[in-house]
Scaffold this motif. Sequence first.
Motif, PDB file in Angstrom:
ATOM      1  N   LYS A   4       0.828  -1.209   0.000  1.00 52.09           N
ATOM      2  CA  LYS A   4       0.000   0.000   0.000  1.00 52.09           C
ATOM      3  C   LYS A   4       0.860   1.257   0.000  1.00 52.09           C
ATOM      4  O   LYS A   4       0.604   2.209  -0.749  1.00 52.09           O
ATOM      5  N   THR A   5       1.899   1.266   0.827  1.00 50.60           N
ATOM      6  CA  THR A   5       2.809   2.418   0.892  1.00 50.60           C
ATOM      7  C   THR A   5       3.533   2.598  -0.436  1.00 50.60           C
ATOM      8  O   THR A   5       3.693   3.725  -0.936  1.00 50.60           O
ATOM      9  N   ASN A   7       2.570   1.657  -3.459  1.00 45.65           N
ATOM     10  CA  ASN A   7       1.660   2.159  -4.486  1.00 45.65           C
ATOM     11  C   ASN A   7       1.348   3.636  -4.289  1.00 45.65           C
ATOM     12  O   ASN A   7       1.207   4.396  -5.251  1.00 45.65           O
ATOM     13  N   GLU A   8       1.248   4.050  -3.037  1.00 43.60           N
ATOM     14  CA  GLU A   8       0.997   5.458  -2.748  1.00 43.60           C
ATOM     15  C   GLU A   8       2.197   6.305  -3.160  1.00 43.60           C
ATOM     16  O   GLU A   8       2.037   7.420  -3.677  1.00 43.60           O
ATOM     17  N   LYS A   9       3.415   5.777  -2.933  1.00 36.29           N
ATOM     18  CA  LYS A   9       4.618   6.484  -3.366  1.00 36.29           C
ATOM     19  C   LYS A   9       4.675   6.595  -4.887  1.00 36.29           C
ATOM     20  O   LYS A   9       5.123   7.597  -5.444  1.00 36.29           O
ATOM     21  N   LYS A  11       2.060   6.705  -6.923  1.00 35.94           N
ATOM     22  CA  LYS A  11       1.087   7.743  -7.278  1.00 35.94           C
ATOM     23  C   LYS A  11       1.663   9.133  -7.043  1.00 35.94           C
ATOM     24  O   LYS A  11       1.571  10.018  -7.906  1.00 35.94           O
ATOM     25  N   GLN A  12       2.291   9.330  -5.888  1.00 36.76           N
ATOM     26  CA  GLN A  12       2.814  10.638  -5.536  1.00 36.76           C
ATOM     27  C   GLN A  12       3.966  11.039  -6.450  1.00 36.76           C
ATOM     28  O   GLN A  12       4.109  12.216  -6.808  1.00 36.76           O
ATOM     29  N   ASN A  87      -2.836   0.598  -9.076  1.00 34.93           N
ATOM     30  CA  ASN A  87      -3.168   1.112  -7.746  1.00 34.93           C
ATOM     31  C   ASN A  87      -2.401   2.370  -7.362  1.00 34.93           C
ATOM     32  O   ASN A  87      -2.505   2.833  -6.230  1.00 34.93           O
ATOM     33  N   GLY A  88      -1.638   2.899  -8.304  1.00 36.61           N
ATOM     34  CA  GLY A  88      -0.866   4.105  -8.029  1.00 36.61           C
ATOM     35  C   GLY A  88      -0.886   5.082  -9.192  1.00 36.61           C
ATOM     36  O   GLY A  88      -1.577   6.093  -9.168  1.00 36.61           O
TER      37      GLY A  88
END
Length: 363
Positions: A4-5, A7-9, A11-12, A87-88
């Motif tokens: 999750k972390t 994929n968030e990275k 995206k960011q 997911n990102g």
Amino acid sequence: MNIKTRNEKAKQFVLDQLSMVLQLNENDFTELPNYEQLKTITQDLIYVKAMGFRGVVATALTGKFLDNSFDYLNNFYACNPRSIFENGIFYAFQKMKIPCGKSDPLNVAKNINVLDENWAKGRRPQKTAMAAVGLLRIINNESDNATQQKIINYFFFRLLSYSQECSSIIIQPIHDETISNQLIASKLVKFVLGYPESGTIPQLVISKILSLIYKNSNIRVIGGDESVFGTNTTSKKPADLWINNDGEISNLYEITVKKIDYKRLDDSIQSLADTNCLDKPVIFICRLPEDINTLGGYQDGTLIYNNKSFNFIDISEFIRTAIALLSPNTINLLITDIEEFVGSYMRPIKTKNGWNEIFSNQE
């Protein structure tokens, strides 16, 4: 780091890259040592309807950001591209209105690890695949960190520029209520055949027409909203579209403006078997006779192949006949729905310009 972390990275990272180039213009990149080459490569890569190849580049660069040891040219799948894209990156693109599909890089990478000429030869369009390979090689071979980052910036700048160009085209609404239904039908036929977008537009138009025909009944038309997300064999759909009457599947529709060969019929039979629909009638809505001229045994709108009966209807005649069944108000709803779809940032420039040209002409 957990998934999750990560994929968030991912995206960011993409959001940061796109935000960084918002204030830049083409002149900010002209001093790059290979500027003209980069301009040509990014044109071939981005200004096309095939979205998967720019998805591959974005995923490769994101994977490298997440793990500096990642070798995107020789071990592309090591970055777990499905996870970081779907997911990102996908959500970053969506937020910044970059045209994309849910699984872009996976649709063209096809579990291939090495991105080179051999991979590009099997892709369509090959020129765009080679542009992806060429750009990634230039970035990978650049030893100066500042120059390398500026090349990466240029990719995201061109991506954003393309998005802004797509969004800037305004779809002109049709206000003339005196246009006859058959003139509208003829224009829709011209649009569907002239700007099919690999089948997305024909499927959308047919699904909208069928949905409006059955609007005031218990019958529902299923599948029309999923046209851009995959083929029937990968998405476990029995067909492109189908009719559902109180939970019971009846007619199945395959929509295409491409040649139908025996492989397409085999794929249809496989999809029917996978979804327990082998006993359901299948209707191909296509161009007749040109789309079926390699199929033997066709007679009176029907072909029996491997013990399965397939029906065929000409797409132009279907649209003209179906439009004749709709009231003027319903036709207005149809056109408004299609205008909204064509006006989306997801639609290519060519499609938008095609719609405006066809429907601005009153002849």
